[in-house]
Design a protein around this motif. Sequence first.
Motif, PDB file in Angstrom:
ATOM      1  N   GLN A 142       4.503   4.324  17.792  1.00 31.37           N
ATOM      2  CA  GLN A 142       3.462   4.167  17.552  1.00 31.37           C
ATOM      3  C   GLN A 142       2.963   5.066  16.158  1.00 31.37           C
ATOM      4  OE1 GLN A 142       1.725   1.185  18.317  1.00 31.37           O
ATOM      5  NE2 GLN A 142       3.591   1.207  19.424  1.00 31.37           N
ATOM      6  N   VAL A 143       3.964   5.743  15.971  1.00 33.09           N
ATOM      7  CA  VAL A 143       3.485   6.974  14.886  1.00 33.09           C
ATOM      8  C   VAL A 143       3.733   6.639  13.427  1.00 33.09           C
ATOM      9  CG1 VAL A 143       4.813   9.062  13.967  1.00 33.09           C
ATOM     10  CG2 VAL A 143       4.558   8.943  16.378  1.00 33.09           C
ATOM     11  N   PRO A 144       4.638   5.671  13.048  1.00 28.60           N
ATOM     12  CA  PRO A 144       4.702   5.219  11.600  1.00 28.60           C
ATOM     13  C   PRO A 144       3.289   4.669  11.436  1.00 28.60           C
ATOM     14  CG  PRO A 144       6.523   4.487  12.837  1.00 28.60           C
ATOM     15  CD  PRO A 144       5.677   4.886  13.854  1.00 28.60           C
ATOM     16  N   PRO A 145       2.905   5.036  10.224  1.00 34.48           N
ATOM     17  CA  PRO A 145       1.226   4.733   9.649  1.00 34.48           C
ATOM     18  C   PRO A 145       1.012   2.959   9.631  1.00 34.48           C
ATOM     19  CG  PRO A 145       2.305   6.262   8.235  1.00 34.48           C
ATOM     20  CD  PRO A 145       3.259   5.978   9.076  1.00 34.48           C
ATOM     21  N   SER A 146       2.159   2.234   9.154  1.00 34.07           N
ATOM     22  CA  SER A 146       1.977   0.922   9.274  1.00 34.07           C
ATOM     23  C   SER A 146       2.011   0.227  10.509  1.00 34.07           C
ATOM     24  CB  SER A 146       3.171   0.275   8.675  1.00 34.07           C
ATOM     25  OG  SER A 146       4.296   0.608   9.259  1.00 34.07           O
ATOM     26  N   THR A 147       2.591   0.771  11.561  1.00 33.81           N
ATOM     27  CA  THR A 147       2.452   0.282  12.917  1.00 33.81           C
ATOM     28  C   THR A 147       1.101   0.766  13.413  1.00 33.81           C
ATOM     29  OG1 THR A 147       4.656   0.908  13.323  1.00 33.81           O
ATOM     30  CG2 THR A 147       3.452   0.469  15.154  1.00 33.81           C
ATOM     31  N   ALA A 148       0.404   1.790  13.140  1.00 27.28           N
ATOM     32  CA  ALA A 148      -0.943   2.322  13.623  1.00 27.28           C
ATOM     33  C   ALA A 148      -1.745   1.386  12.727  1.00 27.28           C
ATOM     34  CB  ALA A 148      -1.139   3.638  13.301  1.00 27.28           C
ATOM     35  N   TYR A 149      -1.664   0.904  11.606  1.00 22.13           N
ATOM     36  CA  TYR A 149      -2.546  -0.196  11.088  1.00 22.13           C
ATOM     37  C   TYR A 149      -2.575  -1.304  11.664  1.00 22.13           C
ATOM     38  CZ  TYR A 149      -3.372  -3.266   7.049  1.00 22.13           C
ATOM     39  OH  TYR A 149      -3.905  -4.352   6.425  1.00 22.13           O
ATOM     40  N   THR A 150      -1.294  -1.890  12.139  1.00 22.25           N
ATOM     41  CA  THR A 150      -1.471  -3.163  12.718  1.00 22.25           C
ATOM     42  C   THR A 150      -2.112  -2.836  14.192  1.00 22.25           C
ATOM     43  OG1 THR A 150       0.615  -3.824  11.836  1.00 22.25           O
ATOM     44  CG2 THR A 150       0.053  -5.044  13.667  1.00 22.25           C
TER      45      THR A 150
ATOM     46  N   VAL B  25       0.862  -1.135   0.107  1.00 17.40           N
ATOM     47  CA  VAL B  25      -0.092  -0.006   0.027  1.00 17.40           C
ATOM     48  C   VAL B  25       0.723   1.172   0.190  1.00 17.40           C
ATOM     49  CG1 VAL B  25      -1.750   1.330   1.324  1.00 17.40           C
ATOM     50  CG2 VAL B  25      -2.041  -1.005   0.956  1.00 17.40           C
ATOM     51  N   SER B  26       1.925   1.208   0.930  1.00 20.51           N
ATOM     52  CA  SER B  26       2.775   2.479   0.919  1.00 20.51           C
ATOM     53  C   SER B  26       3.515   2.702  -0.298  1.00 20.51           C
ATOM     54  CB  SER B  26       3.925   2.244   2.122  1.00 20.51           C
ATOM     55  OG  SER B  26       4.407   0.944   2.001  1.00 20.51           O
ATOM     56  N   LEU B  27       4.136   1.730  -1.000  1.00 19.70           N
ATOM     57  CA  LEU B  27       4.716   1.956  -2.383  1.00 19.70           C
ATOM     58  C   LEU B  27       3.900   2.471  -3.276  1.00 19.70           C
ATOM     59  CD1 LEU B  27       7.407  -0.877  -1.848  1.00 19.70           C
ATOM     60  CD2 LEU B  27       7.666   1.503  -1.682  1.00 19.70           C
ATOM     61  N   SER B  28       2.720   1.647  -3.364  1.00 21.40           N
ATOM     62  CA  SER B  28       1.585   1.960  -4.519  1.00 21.40           C
ATOM     63  C   SER B  28       1.110   3.353  -4.264  1.00 21.40           C
ATOM     64  CB  SER B  28       0.619   0.815  -4.446  1.00 21.40           C
ATOM     65  OG  SER B  28       0.832  -0.364  -4.578  1.00 21.40           O
TER      66      SER B  28
ATOM     67  N   ALA C 276       8.286  12.190  -0.932  1.00 25.99           N
ATOM     68  CA  ALA C 276       7.467  10.904  -0.597  1.00 25.99           C
ATOM     69  C   ALA C 276       8.478   9.669  -0.208  1.00 25.99           C
ATOM     70  CB  ALA C 276       6.552  10.641  -1.773  1.00 25.99           C
ATOM     71  N   ILE C 277       9.491   9.504  -0.958  1.00 22.05           N
ATOM     72  CA  ILE C 277      10.286   8.400  -0.782  1.00 22.05           C
ATOM     73  C   ILE C 277      10.843   8.556   0.608  1.00 22.05           C
ATOM     74  CG2 ILE C 277      12.465   7.301  -1.473  1.00 22.05           C
ATOM     75  CD1 ILE C 277      11.476   7.552  -4.279  1.00 22.05           C
ATOM     76  N   GLY C 278      11.399   9.883   0.998  1.00 21.85           N
ATOM     77  CA  GLY C 278      12.061  10.192   2.163  1.00 21.85           C
ATOM     78  C   GLY C 278      10.877   9.976   3.343  1.00 21.85           C
ATOM     79  N   PHE C 279       9.721  10.195   3.135  1.00 24.80           N
ATOM     80  CA  PHE C 279       8.793  10.037   4.105  1.00 24.80           C
ATOM     81  C   PHE C 279       8.548   8.545   4.406  1.00 24.80           C
ATOM     82  CE2 PHE C 279       4.585   8.657   5.446  1.00 24.80           C
ATOM     83  CZ  PHE C 279       4.493   9.521   6.783  1.00 24.80           C
ATOM     84  N   PHE C 280       8.613   7.556   3.349  1.00 28.73           N
ATOM     85  CA  PHE C 280       8.567   6.319   3.473  1.00 28.73           C
ATOM     86  C   PHE C 280       9.736   5.627   4.160  1.00 28.73           C
ATOM     87  CE2 PHE C 280       9.801   1.984   1.494  1.00 28.73           C
ATOM     88  CZ  PHE C 280       8.658   1.344   2.025  1.00 28.73           C
ATOM     89  N   VAL C 281      10.891   5.956   3.839  1.00 24.55           N
ATOM     90  CA  VAL C 281      12.133   5.624   4.307  1.00 24.55           C
ATOM     91  C   VAL C 281      12.208   6.059   5.945  1.00 24.55           C
ATOM     92  CG1 VAL C 281      14.664   5.841   4.441  1.00 24.55           C
ATOM     93  CG2 VAL C 281      13.377   5.580   2.257  1.00 24.55           C
ATOM     94  N   VAL C 282      11.936   7.375   6.008  1.00 29.02           N
ATOM     95  CA  VAL C 282      12.005   7.742   7.526  1.00 29.02           C
ATOM     96  C   VAL C 282      11.030   6.986   8.436  1.00 29.02           C
ATOM     97  CG1 VAL C 282      11.945   9.490   9.052  1.00 29.02           C
ATOM     98  CG2 VAL C 282      13.124   9.931   7.123  1.00 29.02           C
ATOM     99  N   PHE C 283       9.921   6.904   8.215  1.00 25.46           N
ATOM    100  CA  PHE C 283       8.841   6.544   9.063  1.00 25.46           C
ATOM    101  C   PHE C 283       8.585   4.817   8.875  1.00 25.46           C
ATOM    102  CE2 PHE C 283       7.573  10.965   9.044  1.00 25.46           C
ATOM    103  CZ  PHE C 283       7.587  11.388  10.253  1.00 25.46           C
ATOM    104  N   GLU C 284       8.954   4.567   7.944  1.00 30.10           N
ATOM    105  CA  GLU C 284       8.810   2.944   7.995  1.00 30.10           C
ATOM    106  C   GLU C 284       9.995   1.940   8.212  1.00 30.10           C
ATOM    107  OE1 GLU C 284       5.870   2.098   8.043  1.00 30.10           O
ATOM    108  OE2 GLU C 284       4.797   3.517   7.100  1.00 30.10           O
TER     109      GLU C 284
END
Length: 282
Positions: A216-224, A68-71, A176-184
């Motif tokens: 808990q801040v990363p979106p994927s962690t919040a998703y789980t 989802v994040s990459l898409s 966008a890629i920077g956000f993904f790398v930092v938070f995920e």
Amino acid sequence: MSTLAVAKKDFRDAVQSRALWGLLAVFVVLSVLLTYSYVEFPELVSPGAEPSVGGLVFFTAGIVSLFVSLSAIVIGYKAIAGEREIGSVKLLLALPHRRRDVLAGKLLGRTAVLSLALAVGLAVGFGFAFAMLGSLDAVTVLVFLAVTLLFAAVYVSVVVGISATTGSTSRATTLAIGFFVVFEFLWDVVPIGVVYVANGFALPAAMPDWTFLVMQVPPSTAYTAALTALLPDVADSLPTQTFAGQGIDAFYAVPEIGFAVLAGWLVVPLAVGYYRFDTADL
């Protein structure tokens, strides 16, 4: 109506593109492979657990969050920045569309594109699971689908918000890629680093409770966490822990914190993007 008009056009354009069909094909294949791996090789993918729909849900969630994040980055980084870069945003705004209509329409259109790919892919994957397991818990699957679609909307909101802050697609891609790398990938290091420095360049025997909240801040962690909140019985039945808040005596150490974090990511980046877009000289 202006928002819906922009969203419909955005969705129609995406449906006619090869990118959507490529995403759909990738996710269908991925869903089938994940299901087959989970059912046929349970000791490799979920040691100590019998194959079940609930176990498949949490096993799939980790891969789905990455997809989802990459898409979202692929389909969302050009949403506003691309229109500004080629000048077509001026044509949009020449029609009876306000800037907020354009932004909201782009968000709805791109979310619908990703949601379609997810819904079809998960339907095929869980249909394959039903064929292999012989049963299916419809409530668990529907909850998983609903939370996953919410997560998709959140990530699209983040990327579209980023896209709205700039008129350069290359800058939007970098951000966008920077956000993904930092938070995920890197975010878990942040609280550990702060504690390490504050404790005189040494880690304490036990981490402070506040580090849990930061993690808990990363979106994927919040998703789980949100999945765990809605499917507590399923999460408790798994041999591996799905939520790390146990043992912490704080009001925020509950799985429901995931919904609060997702709500923040849904609103804040879009608000920042709208402010930058609304004040930009086009």
